[in-house]
Design a protein around this motif. Structure first.
Motif, PDB file in Angstrom:
ATOM      1  N   ALA A   1      -7.155  -0.460  -0.186  1.00  0.00           N
ATOM      2  CA  ALA A   1      -6.749   0.919   0.096  1.00  0.00           C
ATOM      3  C   ALA A   1      -7.400   1.344   1.398  1.00  0.00           C
TER       4      ALA A   1
ATOM      5  N   ASN B   1      -2.912   2.595 -10.231  1.00  0.00           N
ATOM      6  CA  ASN B   1      -3.390   1.812  -9.081  1.00  0.00           C
ATOM      7  C   ASN B   1      -3.291   0.331  -9.463  1.00  0.00           C
TER       8      ASN B   1
ATOM      9  N   GLY C   1      -8.031   3.486  -4.295  1.00  0.00           N
ATOM     10  CA  GLY C   1      -6.840   4.218  -3.864  1.00  0.00           C
ATOM     11  C   GLY C   1      -5.928   4.450  -5.051  1.00  0.00           C
TER      12      GLY C   1
ATOM     13  N   ARG D   1      10.368  -1.055  -4.410  1.00  0.00           N
ATOM     14  CA  ARG D   1       9.185  -1.163  -5.280  1.00  0.00           C
ATOM     15  C   ARG D   1       9.114   0.088  -6.162  1.00  0.00           C
TER      16      ARG D   1
ATOM     17  N   PHE E   1       0.305  -3.078 -11.808  1.00  0.00           N
ATOM     18  CA  PHE E   1      -0.468  -1.829 -11.753  1.00  0.00           C
ATOM     19  C   PHE E   1      -0.923  -1.457 -13.156  1.00  0.00           C
TER      20      PHE E   1
ATOM     21  N   ASP F   1      -1.481   4.647  -6.282  1.00  0.00           N
ATOM     22  CA  ASP F   1      -0.048   4.580  -5.997  1.00  0.00           C
ATOM     23  C   ASP F   1       0.712   5.769  -6.561  1.00  0.00           C
TER      24      ASP F   1
ATOM     25  N   GLN G   1      -5.541  -8.970  -2.668  1.00  0.00           N
ATOM     26  CA  GLN G   1      -5.572  -7.997  -1.557  1.00  0.00           C
ATOM     27  C   GLN G   1      -7.000  -7.636  -1.166  1.00  0.00           C
TER      28      GLN G   1
ATOM     29  N   CYS H   1      -8.684  -3.799  -4.844  1.00  0.00           N
ATOM     30  CA  CYS H   1      -7.446  -3.990  -4.076  1.00  0.00           C
ATOM     31  C   CYS H   1      -7.699  -3.659  -2.610  1.00  0.00           C
TER      32      CYS H   1
ATOM     33  N   THR I   1      -7.237   5.190   2.391  1.00  0.00           N
ATOM     34  CA  THR I   1      -7.581   6.285   1.470  1.00  0.00           C
ATOM     35  C   THR I   1      -8.985   6.018   0.916  1.00  0.00           C
TER      36      THR I   1
ATOM     37  N   GLY J   1       0.857  -1.183   0.000  1.00  0.00           N
ATOM     38  CA  GLY J   1       0.000   0.000   0.000  1.00  0.00           C
ATOM     39  C   GLY J   1       0.892   1.231   0.000  1.00  0.00           C
ATOM     40  N   ALA J   2       0.571   2.179  -0.899  1.00  0.00           N
ATOM     41  CA  ALA J   2       1.498   3.278  -1.165  1.00  0.00           C
ATOM     42  C   ALA J   2       1.892   4.081   0.086  1.00  0.00           C
ATOM     43  N   PRO J   3       0.936   4.602   0.871  1.00  0.00           N
ATOM     44  CA  PRO J   3       1.359   5.391   2.031  1.00  0.00           C
ATOM     45  C   PRO J   3       2.133   4.563   3.055  1.00  0.00           C
TER      46      PRO J   3
ATOM     47  N   THR K   1      -2.270   2.029   4.643  1.00  0.00           N
ATOM     48  CA  THR K   1      -1.764   3.340   5.090  1.00  0.00           C
ATOM     49  C   THR K   1      -1.300   3.135   6.535  1.00  0.00           C
TER      50      THR K   1
END
Ligand code: MRU
Length: 366
Positions: free
Chosen positions: A166, A254, A242, A91, A331, A244, A203, A164, A176, A55-57, A171
Motif C-alpha cells: 500500500a 484488504n 491499506g 477486478r 482479500f 480496497d 506484493q 501487502c 496510503t 492497488g486500489a487507488p 496509488t
C-alpha cells in the motif's frame, strides 16, 4: 517517489505523444523496471486484470485513463457506457474502480461526443492529481501517530508492520499505508518496517521491499506467519495497512491475511491503523463480511512461486504437489471492532459510522 534518483508516478500520460498512458509493469518488479505504453481499452483492461497495475487507488486512476483511451476509438454514448462497464468488471473488490468510473461517467455524460476525449483526459488527470494530494495528506496525518510512538521510546526505533503493498506503487504516488512512513522518515524519525511477504503474489516481498529499499527506508521482509510472534515480543509498535474498500460502518477489506494481523494486534494491544483515502469508502455498504465481493483468483498463484534463480534467470517453480487442490481468495474483511482507526486525507477517525461522518459530514444523508 524515486527509483534510483528518478522521480516517478505509477501512471502518467506519455510526454511525447500526449495521449498514450504509461505505467510501470508491476508484474516485472522487483526484477526489472519496465515501462509499458497503453494505447487502447483492451490494453488498459488487461493491465488491471493481469495486475500489471494493482492497488486500489491506482486501478481507479488507470481505469479512468483507460476510458479516455476507449473514447478515442468511439466516443458515442453507447460505447462509453459499455466500455466503462468492461473496465469496471476487471477486478471486483476495490471500490476505487467503480468510484473512478462513476465519476468519469458523471462528467462525460454532460458533454457532447466530440468534446468527450479532451474532457476524459482532463478528468482522469484530476483523479490522478487528487490521489497524490490525498495520499500525501494521509502521510501527514499518519506521521503524527508514528511521532507520538517515537516520543514514548526515546533512543529506540519505531517498528511498523505492514501487509501487502500500500505504498506509492499501489496509488499514483506516496501510497496510503506507507505515506505516513515516508513522511515520518522525512522527519528523521528513527523507524523500521516489518514487511509481510504477502503470499501468494508476494506484493510485500516484491513491491513494498522494492519501494522502501529504493527510498532508503530500513525494512525487513518476514514470512506472513511471523507477525503474531513479533507482536508478542514487543517488536511491533504499530500496524498500518491499506484498504480496497471500507464500509460506512468501518469494516476494512484488504489483501488476504490482513484480518489475521488485526486479530494478533488486538490480542497484543498493538494499534492497528488503516490508510484510507475517501475514494476507498463505500458509503452504500455497511456489513463488510457479507456485502463486499471477494476476488477469487487462480489457484496457480498458490501452487507456484516466481523468483530469480541462482543463475540470474527468472524461474517459476511449483511448490504444491501436483494433484492437490488450491484455493485463492485474494482479500479478507477485518471487522471494524479490530481497527484502531482510519487515516484519511481529512484526518484520523474511529472506524465507525460516527467517526467517518465526523470527517465527511456531507455524507450524512447518503
Ligand atoms: O491485489 P492487489 O495487489 O491489488 O491488492 C492490493 C491491496 O490489498 C492493498 O493493500 C490495497 O489496495 C491498498 S492500496 C493503497
Amino acid at each position: 517517489m524515486k527509483i534510483d534518483g528518478t522521480p516517478y508516478r505509477s501512471v502518467w500520460v506519455d510526454e511525447q505523444d500526449g495521449w498514450a498512458v504509461r505505467i510501470l509493469d508491476q508484474t516485472k518488479l522487483p526484477w526489472s523496471v519496465d515501462i509499458l505504453r497503453l494505447t487502447n481499452l483492451t490494453e488498459a483492461a488487461h493491465a488491471i486484470r493481469s495486475m500489471q497495475v494493482r492497488g486500489a487507488p491506482l486501478i481507479g486512476a488507470v481505469a479512468a485513463y483507460g476510458l479516455a483511451l476507449a473514447l478515442r476509438a468511439d466516443a458515442s454514448n453507447e460505447a462509453m457506457e459499455r466500455d466503462a462497464q468492461l473496465l469496471n468488471e476487471t477486478r471486483p473488490t476495490a471500490v476505487n474502480l467503480r468510484w473512478a468510473l462513476d465519476r468519469m461517467l458523471a462528467r462525460l455524460r454532460r458533454v457532447s461526443a466530440h468534446e468527450r476525449v479532451a474532457a476524459a483526459y482532463h478528468e482522469a488527470a484530476l483523479i490522478a492529481d487528487e490521489d497524490v494530494a490525498q495520499c500525501e495528506s494521509i502521510g501527514t496525518h499518519g506521521a503524527v501517530l508514528i511521532a507520538e510512538i517515537a516520543a514514548h521510546k526515546p533512543g529506540r526505533r519505531v517498528n511498523i508492520l505492514t501487509h501487502c503493498n500500500a505504498g506509492w506503487l499501489a496509488t499514483v504516488d506516496w501510497g496510503t499505508a506507507l505515506a505516513p512512513v515516508y513522511k515520518a522518515f522525512e522527519q528523521k524519525i528513527d523507524l523500521h518496517v516489518w514487511v509481510d511477504e504477502t503470499r501468494p503474489r508476494n506484493q510485500g516481498a516484491f513491491l513494498t521491499a522494492f519501494e522502501l529499499g529504493k527510498h532508503g527506508v530500513p525494512h525487513t521482509v518476514i514470512a506472513d506467519n511471523a507477525g503474531g510472534h513479533l507482536m508478542q515480543h514487543g517488536e511491533v509498535d504499530i500496524v498500518i495497512v491499506g484498504t480496497d474498500r471500507v464500509t460506512r460502518s468501518g469494516d476494512v477489506a484488504n489483501k488476504i491475511g490482513t484480518y489475521l494481523k488485526a486479530l494478533a494486534a488486538s490480542d497484543n494491544n498493538v494499534p492497528f491503523w488503516v490508510g484510507c483515502p475517501s475514494s476507498t469508502i463505500d458509503w452504500n455498504v455497511a456489513d463488510g463480511v457479507r456485502e463486499i465481493p471477494i476476488e477469487e483468483r487462480s489457484g496457480s498463484e498458490v501452487a507456484t512461486i516466481t523468483g530469480r534463480a541462482l543463475d540470474g534467470t527468472l524461474a517459476t517453480v511449483r511448490v504444491v504437489p501436483s494433484g492437490s487442490h488450491t484455493a485463492n481468495p485474494a482479500f479478507d474483511v477485518t471487522p471494524a471492532r479490530l481497527v484502531t482507526g482510519l487515516i484519511t486525507e481529512r484526518g484520523i477517525c474511529a472506524a465507525t459510522e460516527a467517526g467517518l461522518l465526523s470527517l465527511f459530514p456531507e455524507r450524512r444523508a447518503a
